[in-house]
Scaffold this active site. Sequence first.
Site, PDB file in Angstrom:
ATOM      1  N   ARG A 172       2.686 -22.312   2.477  1.00 60.75           N
ATOM      2  CA  ARG A 172       3.855 -23.483   2.017  1.00 60.75           C
ATOM      3  C   ARG A 172       4.627 -22.494   0.362  1.00 60.75           C
ATOM      4  NH1 ARG A 172       4.811 -27.401   5.751  1.00 60.75           N
ATOM      5  NH2 ARG A 172       6.177 -26.647   6.776  1.00 60.75           N
ATOM      6  N   GLN A 230       7.694 -17.707   2.598  1.00 62.63           N
ATOM      7  CA  GLN A 230       8.749 -18.501   2.936  1.00 62.63           C
ATOM      8  C   GLN A 230       8.770 -17.781   4.571  1.00 62.63           C
ATOM      9  OE1 GLN A 230      12.079 -19.906   1.033  1.00 62.63           O
ATOM     10  NE2 GLN A 230      10.495 -21.917  -0.073  1.00 62.63           N
ATOM     11  N   ASP A 277       6.879 -18.584   7.784  1.00 64.99           N
ATOM     12  CA  ASP A 277       6.610 -20.375   7.689  1.00 64.99           C
ATOM     13  C   ASP A 277       7.122 -20.902   9.383  1.00 64.99           C
ATOM     14  OD1 ASP A 277       5.971 -23.088   7.690  1.00 64.99           O
ATOM     15  OD2 ASP A 277       7.201 -22.993   5.498  1.00 64.99           O
ATOM     16  N   TYR A 319       1.725 -31.598   0.978  1.00 69.59           N
ATOM     17  CA  TYR A 319       2.004 -33.025   1.958  1.00 69.59           C
ATOM     18  C   TYR A 319       1.571 -34.295   1.248  1.00 69.59           C
ATOM     19  CZ  TYR A 319       1.407 -28.938   4.910  1.00 69.59           C
ATOM     20  OH  TYR A 319       1.699 -27.387   5.471  1.00 69.59           O
TER      21      TYR A 319
HETATM   22  P1  NAD Z   1       5.138 -32.621   7.513  1.00 78.97           P
HETATM   23  O1  NAD Z   1       5.112 -33.217   8.808  1.00 78.97           O
HETATM   24  O2  NAD Z   1       3.370 -32.744   7.579  1.00 78.97           O
HETATM   25  O3  NAD Z   1       4.821 -34.002   7.206  1.00 78.97           O
HETATM   26  C1  NAD Z   1       6.522 -34.896   7.135  1.00 78.97           C
HETATM   27  C2  NAD Z   1       6.883 -36.160   6.384  1.00 78.97           C
HETATM   28  O4  NAD Z   1       6.212 -37.465   6.797  1.00 78.97           O
HETATM   29  C3  NAD Z   1       6.491 -35.417   5.092  1.00 78.97           C
HETATM   30  O5  NAD Z   1       7.434 -35.622   4.761  1.00 78.97           O
HETATM   31  C4  NAD Z   1       5.337 -35.948   4.966  1.00 78.97           C
HETATM   32  O6  NAD Z   1       5.555 -36.306   3.349  1.00 78.97           O
HETATM   33  C5  NAD Z   1       5.572 -37.628   5.720  1.00 78.97           C
HETATM   34  N1  NAD Z   1       5.349 -38.828   5.646  1.00 78.97           N
HETATM   35  C6  NAD Z   1       4.191 -38.761   5.551  1.00 78.97           C
HETATM   36  N2  NAD Z   1       3.019 -40.132   5.406  1.00 78.97           N
HETATM   37  C7  NAD Z   1       3.957 -40.846   6.125  1.00 78.97           C
HETATM   38  C8  NAD Z   1       4.114 -42.688   5.812  1.00 78.97           C
HETATM   39  N3  NAD Z   1       2.860 -42.999   6.001  1.00 78.97           N
HETATM   40  N4  NAD Z   1       5.795 -42.773   5.605  1.00 78.97           N
HETATM   41  C9  NAD Z   1       6.672 -41.860   5.474  1.00 78.97           C
HETATM   42  N5  NAD Z   1       6.697 -41.054   5.549  1.00 78.97           N
HETATM   43  C10 NAD Z   1       5.201 -40.239   5.347  1.00 78.97           C
HETATM   44  O7  NAD Z   1       5.146 -32.029   5.971  1.00 78.97           O
HETATM   45  P2  NAD Z   1       6.274 -31.092   5.849  1.00 78.97           P
HETATM   46  O8  NAD Z   1       7.482 -31.145   7.237  1.00 78.97           O
HETATM   47  O9  NAD Z   1       5.045 -29.831   6.967  1.00 78.97           O
HETATM   48  O10 NAD Z   1       6.474 -30.377   4.653  1.00 78.97           O
HETATM   49  C11 NAD Z   1       5.428 -31.051   4.002  1.00 78.97           C
HETATM   50  C12 NAD Z   1       5.897 -29.921   2.203  1.00 78.97           C
HETATM   51  O11 NAD Z   1       5.933 -29.013   2.110  1.00 78.97           O
HETATM   52  C13 NAD Z   1       7.039 -30.846   1.654  1.00 78.97           C
HETATM   53  O12 NAD Z   1       7.196 -31.142   0.724  1.00 78.97           O
HETATM   54  C14 NAD Z   1       8.067 -29.348   2.110  1.00 78.97           C
HETATM   55  O13 NAD Z   1       9.029 -29.866   1.000  1.00 78.97           O
HETATM   56  C15 NAD Z   1       7.027 -28.656   1.646  1.00 78.97           C
HETATM   57  N6  NAD Z   1       7.575 -27.485   1.792  1.00 78.97           N
HETATM   58  C16 NAD Z   1       7.465 -26.713   1.257  1.00 78.97           C
HETATM   59  C17 NAD Z   1       7.509 -24.927   2.035  1.00 78.97           C
HETATM   60  C18 NAD Z   1       7.969 -24.075   0.377  1.00 78.97           C
HETATM   61  O14 NAD Z   1       7.753 -24.290  -0.282  1.00 78.97           O
HETATM   62  N7  NAD Z   1       7.673 -22.732   1.246  1.00 78.97           N
HETATM   63  C19 NAD Z   1       8.239 -24.828   3.352  1.00 78.97           C
HETATM   64  C20 NAD Z   1       7.873 -25.669   3.873  1.00 78.97           C
HETATM   65  C21 NAD Z   1       7.744 -26.827   3.283  1.00 78.97           C
END
Ligand code: NAD
Length: 385
Positions: free
Chosen positions: A128, A133, A136, A236
């Site tokens: 990530r 991006q 992704d 994460y």
């Molecule tokens: P994910 O699918 O792994 O999880 C979904 C969400 O569930 C996450 O926000 C996580 O914090 C939340 N979660 C986990 N346990 C929880 C709990 N007990 N209670 C409430 N919420 C809970 O996550 P994702 O959507 O793949 O994104 C993960 C991170 O990566 C985020 O910070 C996102 O902004 C970041 N991201 C960065 C980039 C980049 O910079 N290129 C791209 C995509 C995502």
Amino acid sequence: MKIAILKERRAHERRVAITPEVVKKFVSKGAEVVVEATAGIASRIPDEAFEQAGAIIAADIETTLRGADILLKVQRPLLAGEGDVDELAHLQPGCTLVSQLSPYNAPESLRGYERAGVTALAMEFVPRITRAQTMDVLSSQANLAGYRAVLEAAFEYERAMPMMMTAAGTIAPAKVMVLGAGVAGLQAIATARRLGAVVCGTDVRPAAKEQVESLGAKFVMVDSAEMASAETAGGYAKEMSDEFKQRQAELVAATLAKQDIAICTALIPGKPAPTLITAAMVAQMRPGSIIVDMAVEQGGNCELSRSGEVVDADGVSIIGYQNMPARIAADASALYARNLYAFLEPHIQAEDRALKFNWDDEIIAATLMTRDGQIVHPQFLDTGE
Ligand code: NAD
């Protein structure tokens, strides 16, 4: 350089790994693109559209894969015993497989790539980082899935989402809670807001607060110092302490009792999804309420959800559809195919129009599961024979 694309044969899969737009791009780079007949039908792409873009349509798996240098897929190839056909058996040694590979769920498939002598790259392992991006697939698919989840809820919900002021009186807006505010959750919040619902969101990562609020939703979370360390270096969520979970459960229970719709998206990489909605909490929701559990394939955020089913819990519908991105297949395929092109294009050599990976590239290193038939990914080295 021959690039092959197979029809996806796994249950609930409607996507395809290439679109006519991306066929044109690969052809302009000197590639020959061969697509298995009807591969795009479920994503609303007829064979003729692929042909017009410059692809060759092949009648079956064998013809599609004969002499292929690269195989593009959405989901990992079927192994013997997993379906009617052994897709992997048709791959020739030296071929490069680019797909989502689910190595944690299917470590035996890595041994299959070893035996087949292929180089396999797992798209869900693209780091990530800013440079990646455009590649992704987790984000492109989760974004559409979050949107679709809200539409599934709106469809099942036998009331209106927006406030409606009519001559016959006012209809109150739906109240929506989104649990987990990552990529899918934030899109769910945005979509529910667009439909006119009153929305709140929760997440354990402190960074989520500002993102939820910037979409016009209320952020709901316990005030705990533990949140400061809830995020891994990779961005994460971590698994939280029992004390935190207890306080969070109390807050979720109190909030949920006032909601009409809950969209569950909370995941912890490599672990079962956290249980955030218990049977007792469901019992507090009014009949006609909807829960969409997008985490159902990782065990679910709701205790009562069942994978692939819509459960009726005393009038509360709990939707556990599998493979939400495939329920919006045309756009999901379009974005997935662009992700694959962005991933491969930098490694297509201008001189001989062949694919030659730069093995030192951190994106390639992070995604490389097997190289020339050898498991090389540090997390799976002990999976080999
Ligand atoms: P994910 O699918 O792994 O999880 C979904 C969400 O569930 C996450 O926000 C996580 O914090 C939340 N979660 C986990 N346990 C929880 C709990 N007990 N209670 C409430 N919420 C809970 O996550 P994702 O959507 O793949 O994104 C993960 C991170 O990566 C985020 O910070 C996102 O902004 C970041 N991201 C960065 C980039 C980049 O910079 N290129 C791209 C995509 C995502």
